[in-house]
Scaffold this active site. Structure first.
Site, PDB file in Angstrom:
ATOM      1  N   ASP A 110      -3.635   0.178   7.868  1.00 35.31           N
ATOM      2  CA  ASP A 110      -3.780  -0.809   7.354  1.00 35.31           C
ATOM      3  C   ASP A 110      -3.465  -1.946   8.475  1.00 35.31           C
ATOM      4  OD1 ASP A 110      -4.146  -3.476   6.038  1.00 35.31           O
ATOM      5  OD2 ASP A 110      -2.475  -3.243   4.823  1.00 35.31           O
ATOM      6  N   LYS A 144       0.937  -1.031   0.061  1.00 37.54           N
ATOM      7  CA  LYS A 144      -0.457   0.276  -0.255  1.00 37.54           C
ATOM      8  C   LYS A 144       0.548   0.989   0.273  1.00 37.54           C
ATOM      9  CE  LYS A 144      -3.830  -2.137   2.255  1.00 37.54           C
ATOM     10  NZ  LYS A 144      -3.098  -3.336   1.877  1.00 37.54           N
ATOM     11  N   CYS A 157      -8.051  -6.608   6.365  1.00 39.69           N
ATOM     12  CA  CYS A 157      -8.851  -7.916   5.383  1.00 39.69           C
ATOM     13  C   CYS A 157      -9.016  -8.664   5.824  1.00 39.69           C
ATOM     14  CB  CYS A 157      -7.313  -8.295   4.175  1.00 39.69           C
ATOM     15  SG  CYS A 157      -5.811  -8.762   5.391  1.00 39.69           S
TER      16      CYS A 157
END
Length: 432
Positions: A309, A244, A362
């Site tokens: 993240d 990312k 995720c």
């Protein structure tokens, strides 16, 4: 190796990883090292059998009435690969390294293979203890979501717009079956082959020249919707290997300042090489000097966008890591929730007045997604979450269809909904 011998090898590898509760990649590596006679095609075929068996572990065990490695492989051959009981019987002869012949009970179970009366978590091929979370997240679609997670995943790449364009790279990789992604303007997709594997992309000249990175389209999409702008001060707070980070640099057109850090400094090691290949010149890596050290302390209250993240169970990536689905435990989920709260509190200290925090996982589990944001808003009442129309207002595409996948505080992607891995995004704005 014959196809039958490959089945025996897959059963052997499954025995090892189940008994020792180890990652499939480790068990497969040890198996290959101990059997030098196995060529690359044999190793690939055995790995494909192992991963496919893990994808359908619950349903195979239900149909065969056992959770033995043999049962998992036999059930998968019907449930995923579509072989008939007769065809499986021809492979299981007990001769020349083939599995033992089918018992009458096994043959009958394979012949009548059916899941219509199985519990929902079995039909979805997910751990029973996680089923309430998935059911809460997806309601009547939860079984179909689980089944989509049990399918093989395509291979996606992100075109590096600092080096090339999607059209140019599409032409260059068309011989490998490249097709444009459905959502991200930078995505190309390659469908898996009969063995479940994609093409060998990392041997392509365009990879070595920095023209692309392997990255799921969902990961690309949530980074784009975080809306980093050229000239901003941006932090990738859990950068890891930097997928990312590189996407942020490209979206910022190499303008501004971009800091990448991770509390586990070892995870940052691959980023150095990837940066050199990518042409991203605005990235500064900050490595913590010790446990508890904040390497971005000097940026407190100054950052336009903090991308988090967050560490999570990885439930959204189970198509690619089916063994992780069965190794996750309630204690691990509790630890990840604690980690997520800590990293969000760090982000809140870094963001400037009026700045944004983009929280990404995720994961498909509400405990790691909306509930994590609800807990943050309770701790930091000045923060507010962006409404879905504002979240989808990126100028680089029409994302209105994604509004149907809105949650209370963000957006949930999934294999069934968007054809991507399962990603969650919530963008928060600081007061001021």
């Amino acid at each position: 190796m014959t196809p039958a011998a490959r089945l025996s090898a897959a059963i052997e590898v499954l025995e090892d990883l189940i008994q020792r509760r180890r990652p499939a990649a480790d068990a497969l590596k040890d198996w290959g090292l101990a059997r030098r006679f196995a060529g690359s095609k044999d190793r690939a075929a055995v790995a494909s059998l192992v991963y496919d068996a893990l994808r359908r572990r619950a349903s195979s065990a239900y149909v065969l009435g056992a959770e033995s490695p043999r049962a998992l492989v036999l059930g998968m051959l019907v449930g995923l690969r579509g072989l008939s009981a007769a065809e499986i019987g021809q492979l299981c002869t007990g001769e020349k390294h083939a599995p033992a012949p089918l018992s009458p009970e096994e043959a009958a179970a394979l012949e009548r293979f059916a899941l219509d009366r199985a519990p929902d978590w079995v039909q979805a091929d997910v751990p029973e203890w996680l089923w309430p979370s998935l059911a809460a997240a997806f309601g009547p679609d939860a079984v179909r979501e689980g089944q989509a997670l049990a399918m093989r995943a395509p291979v996606d790449i992100r075109v590096n717009r600092l080096k090339t364009s999607r059209d140019r790279l599409l032409d260059e990789l068309r011989h490998l079956g490249a097709e444009p992604g459905a959502w991200s303007p930078d995505a190309l997709r390659f469908q898996p082959g009969h063995d479940g594997r994609g093409p060998s992309l990392q041997t392509e000249p365009a990879f070595f020249s920095g023209g692309f990175e392997i990255q799921d389209e969902g990961s690309q999409l949530v980074t784009l919707l975080a809306a980093p702008q050229p000239g901003e001060l941006v932090v990738d707070l859990c950068a890891g290997a930097g997928g990312k980070t590189l996407a942020l640099a490209a979206l910022m057109n190499n303008q501004g300042r971009l800091y990448a850090t991770d509390l586990d400094s070892r995870r940052l090691a691959p980023l150095h090489e990837r940066l050199g290949r990518s042409g991203a010149g605005i990235v500064e890596i900050r490595i913590p000097r010790s446990r508890g050290h904040e390497p971005l302390e000097d940026l407190a209250g100054q950052v336009d966008l903090v991308l988090v993240d967050a560490p999570c169970t990885g439930s959204g990536t189970w198509r690619r890591n089916p063994d992780a689905k069965w190794r996750v435990r309630p204690g691990a989920l509790a630890e990840r929730i604690k980690d997520q709260a800590q990293v969000l509190d760090r982000a809140a200290k870094l963001v400037k007045p009026g700045g944004r925090i983009a929280y990404i996982t995720c994961s498909l589990l509400p405990e790691e997604n909306d509930q994590a944001i609800a807990a943050l808003l309770a701790r930091q009442p000045g923060l507010s979450s962006l409404a879905i129309d504002a979240l989808l207002a990126a100028p680089e595409g029409d994302f209105a269809l994604l509004a149907g996948f809105a949650t209370r505080y963000g957006l949930q992607l999934s294999p069934l909904r968007t054809g991507t891995d399962g990603f969650y995004l919530s963008v928060l704005r600081a007061p001021g």
